[in-house]
Write an enzyme that holds these catalytic residues in place. Structure first.
Site, PDB file in Angstrom:
ATOM      1  N   HIS A  40       0.860  -1.187   0.000  1.00 52.03           N
ATOM      2  CA  HIS A  40       0.000   0.000   0.000  1.00 52.03           C
ATOM      3  C   HIS A  40       0.893   1.233   0.000  1.00 52.03           C
ATOM      4  O   HIS A  40       1.703   1.403   0.900  1.00 52.03           O
ATOM      5  CB  HIS A  40      -0.892   0.032   1.247  1.00 52.03           C
ATOM      6  CG  HIS A  40      -1.818  -1.140   1.327  1.00 52.03           C
ATOM      7  ND1 HIS A  40      -3.108  -1.109   0.838  1.00 52.03           N
ATOM      8  CD2 HIS A  40      -1.637  -2.386   1.820  1.00 52.03           C
ATOM      9  CE1 HIS A  40      -3.684  -2.287   1.033  1.00 52.03           C
ATOM     10  NE2 HIS A  40      -2.815  -3.082   1.629  1.00 52.03           N
ATOM     11  N   LEU A  41       0.696   2.082  -1.014  1.00 55.77           N
ATOM     12  CA  LEU A  41       1.524   3.295  -1.104  1.00 55.77           C
ATOM     13  C   LEU A  41       0.744   4.555  -0.786  1.00 55.77           C
ATOM     14  O   LEU A  41       1.334   5.610  -0.579  1.00 55.77           O
ATOM     15  CB  LEU A  41       2.112   3.410  -2.512  1.00 55.77           C
ATOM     16  CG  LEU A  41       3.235   2.424  -2.846  1.00 55.77           C
ATOM     17  CD1 LEU A  41       3.577   2.490  -4.331  1.00 55.77           C
ATOM     18  CD2 LEU A  41       4.470   2.703  -2.002  1.00 55.77           C
ATOM     19  N   ARG A  42      -0.611   4.446  -0.787  1.00 56.40           N
ATOM     20  CA  ARG A  42      -1.464   5.646  -0.611  1.00 56.40           C
ATOM     21  C   ARG A  42      -1.182   6.661  -1.714  1.00 56.40           C
ATOM     22  O   ARG A  42      -0.788   6.299  -2.804  1.00 56.40           O
ATOM     23  CB  ARG A  42      -1.287   6.283   0.790  1.00 56.40           C
ATOM     24  CG  ARG A  42      -1.242   5.293   1.949  1.00 56.40           C
ATOM     25  CD  ARG A  42      -2.477   4.444   2.092  1.00 56.40           C
ATOM     26  NE  ARG A  42      -2.463   3.705   3.357  1.00 56.40           N
ATOM     27  CZ  ARG A  42      -3.078   2.558   3.556  1.00 56.40           C
ATOM     28  NH1 ARG A  42      -3.763   1.976   2.580  1.00 56.40           N
ATOM     29  NH2 ARG A  42      -3.029   1.965   4.716  1.00 56.40           N
TER      30      ARG A  42
ATOM     31  N   ASN B  72      -6.696   0.249  -3.006  1.00 55.21           N
ATOM     32  CA  ASN B  72      -7.740   0.723  -2.076  1.00 55.21           C
ATOM     33  C   ASN B  72      -7.524   2.177  -1.671  1.00 55.21           C
ATOM     34  O   ASN B  72      -7.457   2.517  -0.496  1.00 55.21           O
ATOM     35  CB  ASN B  72      -7.867  -0.204  -0.847  1.00 55.21           C
ATOM     36  CG  ASN B  72      -6.614  -0.276   0.003  1.00 55.21           C
ATOM     37  OD1 ASN B  72      -5.511  -0.057  -0.486  1.00 55.21           O
ATOM     38  ND2 ASN B  72      -6.787  -0.579   1.278  1.00 55.21           N
TER      39      ASN B  72
ATOM     40  N   LYS C 128      -7.782  -7.029  -7.524  1.00 55.86           N
ATOM     41  CA  LYS C 128      -7.855  -7.277  -6.087  1.00 55.86           C
ATOM     42  C   LYS C 128      -9.308  -7.428  -5.644  1.00 55.86           C
ATOM     43  O   LYS C 128     -10.139  -6.565  -5.918  1.00 55.86           O
ATOM     44  CB  LYS C 128      -7.206  -6.106  -5.324  1.00 55.86           C
ATOM     45  CG  LYS C 128      -7.255  -6.233  -3.801  1.00 55.86           C
ATOM     46  CD  LYS C 128      -6.357  -7.339  -3.272  1.00 55.86           C
ATOM     47  CE  LYS C 128      -6.544  -7.600  -1.786  1.00 55.86           C
ATOM     48  NZ  LYS C 128      -5.748  -6.756  -0.931  1.00 55.86           N
TER      49      LYS C 128
ATOM     50  N   LEU D  51      -5.051  -6.302   9.479  1.00 56.02           N
ATOM     51  CA  LEU D  51      -6.034  -7.293   9.049  1.00 56.02           C
ATOM     52  C   LEU D  51      -5.480  -8.096   7.880  1.00 56.02           C
ATOM     53  O   LEU D  51      -4.914  -7.483   6.966  1.00 56.02           O
ATOM     54  CB  LEU D  51      -7.350  -6.613   8.642  1.00 56.02           C
ATOM     55  CG  LEU D  51      -8.181  -6.087   9.811  1.00 56.02           C
ATOM     56  CD1 LEU D  51      -9.376  -5.300   9.296  1.00 56.02           C
ATOM     57  CD2 LEU D  51      -8.637  -7.218  10.727  1.00 56.02           C
TER      58      LEU D  51
ATOM     59  N   ASP E  38       2.526  -6.177   2.705  1.00 58.49           N
ATOM     60  CA  ASP E  38       1.298  -5.505   3.147  1.00 58.49           C
ATOM     61  C   ASP E  38       1.626  -4.248   3.949  1.00 58.49           C
ATOM     62  O   ASP E  38       0.846  -3.837   4.816  1.00 58.49           O
ATOM     63  CB  ASP E  38       0.388  -6.444   3.960  1.00 58.49           C
ATOM     64  CG  ASP E  38      -1.055  -5.949   4.015  1.00 58.49           C
ATOM     65  OD1 ASP E  38      -1.415  -5.078   3.201  1.00 58.49           O
ATOM     66  OD2 ASP E  38      -1.811  -6.432   4.874  1.00 58.49           O
TER      67      ASP E  38
ATOM     68  N   HIS F  85      -0.547   4.253   8.116  1.00 55.57           N
ATOM     69  CA  HIS F  85      -1.631   5.083   8.672  1.00 55.57           C
ATOM     70  C   HIS F  85      -0.965   6.037   9.642  1.00 55.57           C
ATOM     71  O   HIS F  85      -0.082   5.630  10.401  1.00 55.57           O
ATOM     72  CB  HIS F  85      -2.632   4.238   9.467  1.00 55.57           C
ATOM     73  CG  HIS F  85      -3.471   3.332   8.641  1.00 55.57           C
ATOM     74  ND1 HIS F  85      -4.601   3.763   7.973  1.00 55.57           N
ATOM     75  CD2 HIS F  85      -3.360   2.023   8.376  1.00 55.57           C
ATOM     76  CE1 HIS F  85      -5.148   2.738   7.324  1.00 55.57           C
ATOM     77  NE2 HIS F  85      -4.419   1.668   7.551  1.00 55.57           N
TER      78      HIS F  85
ATOM     79  N   ALA G 121      -6.580  -0.465  10.805  1.00 55.15           N
ATOM     80  CA  ALA G 121      -5.752  -1.667  10.645  1.00 55.15           C
ATOM     81  C   ALA G 121      -4.644  -1.385   9.649  1.00 55.15           C
ATOM     82  O   ALA G 121      -4.897  -0.846   8.579  1.00 55.15           O
ATOM     83  CB  ALA G 121      -6.612  -2.816  10.138  1.00 55.15           C
TER      84      ALA G 121
HETATM   85  O1  DOR Z   1      -4.089  -4.182   7.896  1.00 60.17           O
HETATM   86  C1  DOR Z   1      -4.500  -3.901   6.788  1.00 60.17           C
HETATM   87  N1  DOR Z   1      -4.343  -2.681   6.256  1.00 60.17           N
HETATM   88  N2  DOR Z   1      -5.138  -4.844   6.096  1.00 60.17           N
HETATM   89  C2  DOR Z   1      -5.736  -4.574   4.938  1.00 60.17           C
HETATM   90  O2  DOR Z   1      -6.315  -5.470   4.369  1.00 60.17           O
HETATM   91  C3  DOR Z   1      -5.755  -3.197   4.395  1.00 60.17           C
HETATM   92  C4  DOR Z   1      -4.624  -2.436   4.888  1.00 60.17           C
HETATM   93  C5  DOR Z   1      -4.769  -0.942   4.641  1.00 60.17           C
HETATM   94  O3  DOR Z   1      -5.075  -0.555   3.522  1.00 60.17           O
HETATM   95  O4  DOR Z   1      -4.533  -0.183   5.577  1.00 60.17           O
HETATM   96 ZN    ZN Z   2      -3.108  -5.094   1.986  1.00 58.97          ZN
END
Ligand code: DOR
Ligand code: ZN
Length: 351
Positions: A16-18, A42, A100, A221, A249, A253, A265
């Site tokens: 995840h790079l945002r 996402n 995904k 998660l 992963d 955040h 998460a």
């Molecule tokens: O812990 C998680 N963070 N699990 C995920 O499935 C999504 C991810 C997030 O995008 O922060």
């Molecule tokens: Zn993920």
């Protein structure tokens, strides 16, 4: 005792790079060691179209530090109403590498996800035909399922029927956390099913979330599980099986969003992930299998050529920061930052 380990430049098959400042702040940590990464879609709003993925890819490439090389591999966020034509066009135009699947409501920004796999069968047909991988967040969203059982229930209720219905579909079960998932993927002999494993699920069990109080920075998660599951993951990751590969992963955040009444998460591991994995392989006496897990199994599954160049990790205190800042007085806590690890990426060679 090995003092250094050199491997072909690895890939991060789940990242995840945002966007914006966070993207610009976190990306250099990945680029430093990984040649490519499968980038999760996402965002808010999610990346659902070829145009959005192209634009996101451009923003990522613009954030790659000067002189470095890095290839972001883009994914499409699957929705109930995804048009199969958009997916095949994105794949054929080499914009989408994979799709995904988030079960709706399973995790961060999954509200546009799939409510029932019967809704996306036309897309899956097309993907099966194209040989395009489906990446699955494998947790049940059925009401009443215990949070620690969600992955195991998903295997029986959703994944097994899906694999039967689409016998040639390539599937990656992402960030597996249980013995059931490890054994299930390990038993598959077809070569079309694989799994990624994160550093935190190899290094920690669920006690880590509760040592001396609530530890939100260990919340992700699927959630950390009990010790028996961690041991099963370590067994398959270091077994030499080509069905398991590196996917951090890493999910940044900012601190305020995690240290909250309803904390997000996600564990941000990009600055330390490779060293954290190496720690596991050393503990399991499997240093000779580290390169396959980090640099070979994933790219083979995706049909990608090997990366050019190498990275060398040396046995020394890891000086990754305890936290990083994307600006605005915000900070993002680093997994095992601040000297907790005793390996460090010391060198990269182009070829
Ligand atoms: O812990 C998680 N963070 N699990 C995920 O499935 C999504 C991810 C997030 O995008 O922060
Ligand atoms: Zn993920």
């Amino acid at each position: 005792m090995a003092q250094s380990v050199t491997i072909r430049r690895p890939d991060d098959m789940h990242l995840h790079l945002r966007d914006e400042n966070t993207l610009r702040t976190v990306l250099p940590y990945t680029v430093r060691q990984f040649g490519r990464a499968i980038v999760m879609p996402n965002l808010k709003p999610p990346v659902t179209t070829v145009a959005a993925a192209r634009a996101y890819r451009e923003r990522i490439l613009a954030a790659v530090p000067a002189g470095a090389s890095f290839e972001p591999l883009m994914t499409a966020y699957l929705c109930d109403n995804t048009d199969p034509e958009e997916i095949s066009r994105g794949f054929n135009e080499r914009v989408f590498t994979a799709v995904k699947l988030y079960p709706a409501g399973a995790t961060t920004h999954s509200e546009y996800g799939v409510t029932c796999t019967s809704k996306v069968e036309k897309v899956l047909d097309v993907m099966q035909e194209l040989g395009m991988p489906l990446l699955i967040h494998g947790e049940s969203t059925e009401a009443g399922v215990d949070v620690f059982d969600k992955e195991a229930v998903f295997l029986d209720d959703v994944l097994k029927p899906l694999l039967e219905k689409f016998p040639a579909l390539k599937v990656v079960l992402e960030h597996i956390t249980t013995e059931q998932a490890a054994d299930f993927v390990d038993a598959d002999r077809s070569g079309r099913l694989a799994a990624t494993i994160t550093p935190q699920h190899l290094l920690l069990n669920r006690n880590a979330m509760f040592t001396g109080g609530l530890r939100p920075h260990y919340y992700c998660l699927p959630v950390l599980k009990r010790e028996q599951h961690r041991l099963a993951l370590r067994r398959v990751a270091t077994s030499g099986s080509s069905s398991f590969f590196l996917g951090t992963d890493s999910a940044p955040h900012e601190r305020g969003a995690k240290e909250a009444a309803c904390g997000c998460a996600g564990i941000f591991s990009a600055p330390t992930a490779l060293e954290a994995y190496l720690t596991v392989f050393e503990q399991e006496n499997a240093l000779d299998r580290f390169e396959a897990f980090a640099s070979e199994n994933g790219r083979r599954f995706y049909g990608l050529p090997p990366n050019e160049g190498t990275v060398t990790l040396t046995r020394e205190r890891n000086d990754a920061p305890r936290s990083i800042s994307p600006g605005d007085n915000k900070s993002i806590e680093t997994f095992m930052g601040g000297g907790e690890l005793s390996w460090r990426v010391s060198e990269e060679r182009a070829s």
